[in-house]
Design a protein around this motif. Structure first.
Motif, short mmCIF file in Angstrom:
data_model
loop_
_atom_site.label_atom_id
_atom_site.label_comp_id
_atom_site.label_asym_id
_atom_site.label_seq_id
_atom_site.Cartn_x
_atom_site.Cartn_y
_atom_site.Cartn_z
N UNK A 40 0.88 -1.17 0.00
CA UNK A 40 0.00 0.00 0.00
C UNK A 40 0.92 1.22 0.00
N UNK A 41 0.71 2.13 -0.97
CA UNK A 41 1.59 3.30 -1.06
C UNK A 41 0.91 4.61 -0.68
N UNK A 42 -0.43 4.63 -0.71
CA UNK A 42 -1.10 5.89 -0.36
C UNK A 42 -2.44 5.65 0.32
N UNK A 43 -2.79 6.61 1.17
CA UNK A 43 -4.07 6.61 1.86
C UNK A 43 -4.79 7.87 1.40
N UNK A 44 -5.94 7.71 0.77
CA UNK A 44 -6.65 8.80 0.12
C UNK A 44 -7.33 9.79 1.04
N UNK A 58 -2.23 0.21 11.71
CA UNK A 58 -0.85 -0.19 11.41
C UNK A 58 -0.57 0.24 9.98
N UNK A 59 0.38 1.18 9.84
CA UNK A 59 0.75 1.72 8.54
C UNK A 59 2.12 1.14 8.17
N UNK A 64 3.81 6.11 1.30
CA UNK A 64 4.56 7.35 1.11
C UNK A 64 3.67 8.59 1.18
N UNK A 65 2.35 8.41 1.03
CA UNK A 65 1.43 9.54 0.98
C UNK A 65 0.20 9.31 1.84
N UNK A 83 8.74 6.63 8.64
CA UNK A 83 9.61 7.60 7.99
C UNK A 83 9.43 7.61 6.47
N UNK A 84 8.87 6.56 5.91
CA UNK A 84 8.68 6.46 4.47
C UNK A 84 7.65 7.47 3.95
#
Length: 91
Positions: A40-44, A58-59, A64-65, A83-84
């Motif tokens: 998963x790279x982003x949460x809208x 838990x992320x 990254x976003x 930190x990502x």
């Protein structure tokens, strides 16, 4: 997702998804915890806004976003932003 009392209390999103779409779980008041998998790279925008029972998230490091209002009006006790995350529109 339907916003009603029969909605899930816990969700786990695994491989196959690369993002949580805008308003995906907005207003699901029965949601208590979320476990996002690597990938998963982003949460809208407003993805979990108004999930008033949400206390645990838990992320993973792959995120990254995090868009604006992603967790507004939630009952989060704590959340650790890895930190990502290079773009966090939540202040």
């Amino acid at each position: 997702m339907s916003k009603n009392s029969s909605a899930p209390t816990t969700i786990a999103l695994f491989r196959g998804s690369d993002s949580i779409k805008d308003s995906a779980f907005e207003g699901v008041t029965s949601l208590v915890s979320i476990n996002l998998s690597e990938g998963i790279t982003s949460i809208g925008y407003s993805a979990f806004e108004g999930c008033t029972s949400l206390s645990s998230v838990i992320i993973p490091d792959s995120v990254t976003t995090i868009r604006e209002a992603a967790f507004d009006c939630c009952g989060l006790l704590s959340v650790e932003i890895p930190d990502s995350v290079t773009e966090n529109e939540n202040g």
